[in-house]
Design a protein around this motif. Structure first.
Motif, PDB file in Angstrom:
ATOM      1  N   MET A 168       0.889  -1.170  -0.426  1.00  0.00           N
ATOM      2  CA  MET A 168      -0.369  -0.013   0.242  1.00  0.00           C
ATOM      3  C   MET A 168       0.642   1.252  -0.062  1.00  0.00           C
ATOM      4  O   MET A 168       0.775   2.335  -0.329  1.00  0.00           O
ATOM      5  N   ILE A 216       1.328  11.832   5.786  1.00  0.00           N
ATOM      6  CA  ILE A 216       0.074  11.984   5.897  1.00  0.00           C
ATOM      7  C   ILE A 216      -1.668  11.002   5.589  1.00  0.00           C
ATOM      8  O   ILE A 216      -1.855  10.675   6.454  1.00  0.00           O
ATOM      9  N   TYR A 217      -0.267   9.738   4.761  1.00  0.00           N
ATOM     10  CA  TYR A 217      -1.462   8.661   4.488  1.00  0.00           C
ATOM     11  C   TYR A 217      -1.299   7.583   5.590  1.00  0.00           C
ATOM     12  O   TYR A 217      -2.600   6.792   6.312  1.00  0.00           O
ATOM     13  N   THR A 223      -3.186   8.794   8.165  1.00  0.00           N
ATOM     14  CA  THR A 223      -4.780   8.672   8.090  1.00  0.00           C
ATOM     15  C   THR A 223      -5.445   7.767   8.320  1.00  0.00           C
ATOM     16  O   THR A 223      -5.857   6.549   8.874  1.00  0.00           O
ATOM     17  N   PRO A 245      -8.338   5.245  12.848  1.00  0.00           N
ATOM     18  CA  PRO A 245      -9.475   4.483  12.980  1.00  0.00           C
ATOM     19  C   PRO A 245      -8.786   3.798  14.117  1.00  0.00           C
ATOM     20  O   PRO A 245      -9.253   3.287  14.779  1.00  0.00           O
ATOM     21  N   PHE A 303      -4.265  17.266   2.926  1.00  0.00           N
ATOM     22  CA  PHE A 303      -3.792  16.662   1.672  1.00  0.00           C
ATOM     23  C   PHE A 303      -3.238  17.293   0.465  1.00  0.00           C
ATOM     24  O   PHE A 303      -3.527  17.334  -0.183  1.00  0.00           O
ATOM     25  N   LYS A 316      -6.651   9.753  -4.326  1.00  0.00           N
ATOM     26  CA  LYS A 316      -5.848   8.917  -3.259  1.00  0.00           C
ATOM     27  C   LYS A 316      -6.224   8.945  -2.095  1.00  0.00           C
ATOM     28  O   LYS A 316      -6.436   8.541  -1.031  1.00  0.00           O
ATOM     29  N   ALA A 317      -6.533  10.466  -1.857  1.00  0.00           N
ATOM     30  CA  ALA A 317      -6.531  11.007  -0.344  1.00  0.00           C
ATOM     31  C   ALA A 317      -8.089  10.277   0.276  1.00  0.00           C
ATOM     32  O   ALA A 317      -8.489  10.071   0.606  1.00  0.00           O
ATOM     33  N   TRP A 324      -8.335   6.769   0.293  1.00  0.00           N
ATOM     34  CA  TRP A 324      -7.701   6.355   1.847  1.00  0.00           C
ATOM     35  C   TRP A 324      -8.958   7.125   2.979  1.00  0.00           C
ATOM     36  O   TRP A 324      -8.691   5.944   4.306  1.00  0.00           O
ATOM     37  N   ILE A 325      -9.254   7.844   3.150  1.00  0.00           N
ATOM     38  CA  ILE A 325     -10.418   8.394   3.690  1.00  0.00           C
ATOM     39  C   ILE A 325     -11.767   7.245   3.743  1.00  0.00           C
ATOM     40  O   ILE A 325     -12.186   7.018   4.686  1.00  0.00           O
ATOM     41  N   LEU A 381     -10.957   3.878   3.233  1.00  0.00           N
ATOM     42  CA  LEU A 381     -10.218   2.787   3.997  1.00  0.00           C
ATOM     43  C   LEU A 381     -10.573   3.472   5.479  1.00  0.00           C
ATOM     44  O   LEU A 381     -10.640   2.072   5.797  1.00  0.00           O
ATOM     45  N   MET A 382     -10.162   4.911   6.538  1.00  0.00           N
ATOM     46  CA  MET A 382     -10.230   4.279   7.259  1.00  0.00           C
ATOM     47  C   MET A 382     -11.567   4.321   7.449  1.00  0.00           C
ATOM     48  O   MET A 382     -11.930   3.645   8.663  1.00  0.00           O
ATOM     49  N   MET A 396     -12.024   0.658   7.557  1.00  0.00           N
ATOM     50  CA  MET A 396     -11.394   0.064   9.053  1.00  0.00           C
ATOM     51  C   MET A 396     -12.171  -0.756  10.220  1.00  0.00           C
ATOM     52  O   MET A 396     -12.254  -0.810  10.917  1.00  0.00           O
ATOM     53  N   LEU A 439      -4.957   0.067  -3.838  1.00  0.00           N
ATOM     54  CA  LEU A 439      -4.949  -0.026  -2.486  1.00  0.00           C
ATOM     55  C   LEU A 439      -6.352  -0.448  -1.962  1.00  0.00           C
ATOM     56  O   LEU A 439      -5.912  -0.724  -0.384  1.00  0.00           O
ATOM     57  N   PHE A 496      -6.082  -3.742   1.050  1.00  0.00           N
ATOM     58  CA  PHE A 496      -7.176  -3.513   2.802  1.00  0.00           C
ATOM     59  C   PHE A 496      -7.584  -4.959   2.686  1.00  0.00           C
ATOM     60  O   PHE A 496      -8.123  -5.290   3.313  1.00  0.00           O
TER      61      PHE A 496
END
Lengths: 114, 456
Positions: A61, A69-70, A73, A77, B240, B247-248, B251-252, B254-255, B258, B437, B441
């Protein structure tokens, strides 16, 4: 990102893949090794899980090498996961009665009501 | 600024209609060969084991009664070490042990034959259903796109900063909303059609099917917009700033994913700490016998039962690597054909190499779904269903994960088509990276689910 760097003629993705495969073998194999206590198997499963999770997140990843920052992020969680695990611990009777001695120095057990 | 624009004519989408028909043929063949042909032979083999099993069972019950009678007589006689009563008991015991061995053997043969039948039946149905869904996407979305008027990608006077807002996600979400609204009726109607004791709800069924079609059209429209390409937008605000918005956003997303899996996981762990399972008995945390059977109790003790889960774990890791290879190949401007003959045949050009790596990822992901449903069919046959607490959390958590895999496969259908037509290169390869990504995940979630639900 180190993706162009070669190690023994192969890139980091290849070696990450090899490590993931080997650790999965170890994970599955640990259950079948006779004589291992359940706690040892548990430790192996958690240890292997951490290594595999790091390998996937850091290399596949691209968190290792991407702007921080990634990673922040992705870790956000984890705070909630930690809180949930804490909640699991607190809501379980063993969180008081099952703690090892080293964890409860000078504890006044008179307060514990079963 | 990255990304690329392609002058793509919409009639290119007719290719997906042809692929969709081919997929339906593959699904039909898989169903015919596996679920009808092989499964019916396996069903006969299973039926052939039932009479020997019942005979062995009767024989075992008879021998058990004989031994109980002989044992009582032996007890009443004061447990003599020799003599007629002693010998009769010994004979009865030998007979009982022999009968038990036969019964045990017959029972295992019956179970093995049943599971073998279920394996083929489930595999055939799963492949057929997957191909129907894949084909639905290719046929409906492809046909819808092929009849759209051609766009001019350069019609914005070179304004590369123009926002490429799209209504497709809203259309897709509305379709999914309708699909979910009618889903209970859809399930009841399917069960009624299959001859089960359920009342058909054609209203719900229709809403669900219409919603599904709207979702496909929304997704198809999104595909068409992406196929032509667009300039990559960069985030201007913090945190970001300077990063690609897609991409940002990924990731959000994916957050949030999660958190979804963390709630399944924590629910399971919380319940698990209360259960007296075999694992808890073995670790001294409760006094046996165990009163809760988990999926791992049924799966981990035998390599044969763990095999689908174990193969799935390897399949996901390999698929993570193949998608990395697809991205690497797309970005590699110095890519050359391998000296190895087999590799050169598999990956003759850079464009085809990217497509073939994506197809390998699709195949591995599809294998994951097939094995998952085979494993579920075996567990249900063994009595481990969703009506227990342990079954509920197992099927919900692994089902949610499987759904994520399947959604990833649907996205991959488009990526394969794009790789085959427009192609991925160093300019537009980021699409693979951002989808990658998500796919990694899904692999990461399995890293937690597999040991927790299968091995622990």
């Amino acid at each position: 990102m180190g993706e162009h760097k070669l190690y023994a003629g192969k890139d980091i993705y290849f070696w990450n893949f090899v490590v993931l495969m080997l650790f999965t073998l170890l994970e599955v194999g640990a259950v079948y090794v006779s004589g291992l206590s359940v706690y040892t198997v548990w430790a192996i499963l958690i240890g292997v899980g951490i290594v595999k999770a790091y390998g996937i997140a850091a290399f596949f990843m691209h968190l290792k090498g991407d702007p921080f920052i990634y990673t922040r992020t992705a870790l956000f969680p984890v705070l909630f996961v930690a809180l949930m695990l804490w909640g699991i611990g607190l809501s379980n009777p063993d969180s008081i009665l099952g703690l090892p001695d080293w964890c409860t120095p000078n504890y006044d057990w008179a307060y514990v009501i079963e | 600024m990255s990304g690329s624009l392609h002058d793509v004519k919409n009639d290119i989408w007719m290719k997906t209609v042809v692929i969709g028909i081919a997929l339906l043929v593959v699904g039909g063949l898989a169903y015919g060969v596996m679920s009808v042909g092989i499964a019916s032979m396996k069903h006969h083999a299973w039926e052939d084991t039932i009479i020997p099993y019942e005979n062995a069972h009767d024989h075992y019950v008879e021998a058990s009664d004989e031994f109980a009678t002989a044992d009582k007589a032996w007890e009443d006689a004061g447990r003599p070490a020799s003599g007629e009563v002693h010998d009769e008991r010994e004979d009865a015991l030998e007979h009982y042990e022999h009968a038990f061995e036969e019964y045990d053997h017959a029972e295992h043969a019956k179970i093995d034959a049943h599971l073998s039948y279920l394996t083929w039946k489930t595999a055939g149905i799963t492949i057929a259903l997957m191909m129907v869904v894949y084909a639905s996407f290719y046929l409906v979305a492809g046909f819808f796109n092929s009849i759209q008027p051609d766009d001019d990608p350069y019609a914005h006077d070179g304004d590369h900063e123009e926002h490429h807002g799209s209504a497709s996600p809203i259309l897709m979400a509305s379709g999914i909303l309708l699909f979910m609204m009618g889903f209970p009726g859809f399930v009841d109607t399917c069960k009624a059609v299959l001859g089960l004791d359920y009342a058909a709800d054609y209203g719900g069924f229709t809403i669900s099917v219409v919603g599904f079609m709207i979702a496909i059209v929304g997704i198809g429209n999104w595909w068409r917009e992406d196929l032509a390409g667009h300039h990559e937008q960069v985030a201007l605000g913090q945190p970001f700033g300077g990063q690609d918005i897609r991409k940002a956003g990924m990731w959000i997303f994916l957050m949030s994913e999660m958190m979804v899996f963390a709630s399944f996981f924590s629910s399971y762990l919380r319940m698990r700490t209360e259960w007296c399972t075999q694992w808890a008995v073995d670790s001294g945390r409760c006094v046996g016998p165990a009163d809760v059977v988990t999926a791992s109790d049924l799966l981990r003790h035998d390599i044969g039962t763990l095999l689908p889960g174990a193969i799935n774990t390897f399949a996901l890791i390999i698929s993570s690597y193949t998608i990395v290879l697809a991205l690497k190949t797309a970005k590699d401007t110095k890519w050359t054909v391998s000296d190895n003959k087999l590799m050169a045949k598999l990956f003759p050009t850079r464009k085809k190499a990217v497509r073939n790596y994506l197809m390998m990822t699709l195949a591995l992901g599809s294998l994951f779904i097939i094995l998952k449903l085979i494993e579920w069919s075996h567990l249900v046959a063994e009595g481990f269903d969703i009506n227990t607490q342990a079954g509920s959390i197992f099927y919900v958590a692994t089902g949610a994960h499987g759904l994520h895999v399947f959604i990833g496969l649907l996205v991959m259908l488009f990526m394969i088509f794009k790789a085959d037509t427009v192609g991925y290169d160093e300019k537009n390869g980021r699409g693979i990276e951002y989808f990658g990504l998500y796919w990694h995940f899904v692999d990461l979630a399995w890293v937690a689910i597999f040991p927790a639900f299968y091995l622990y």
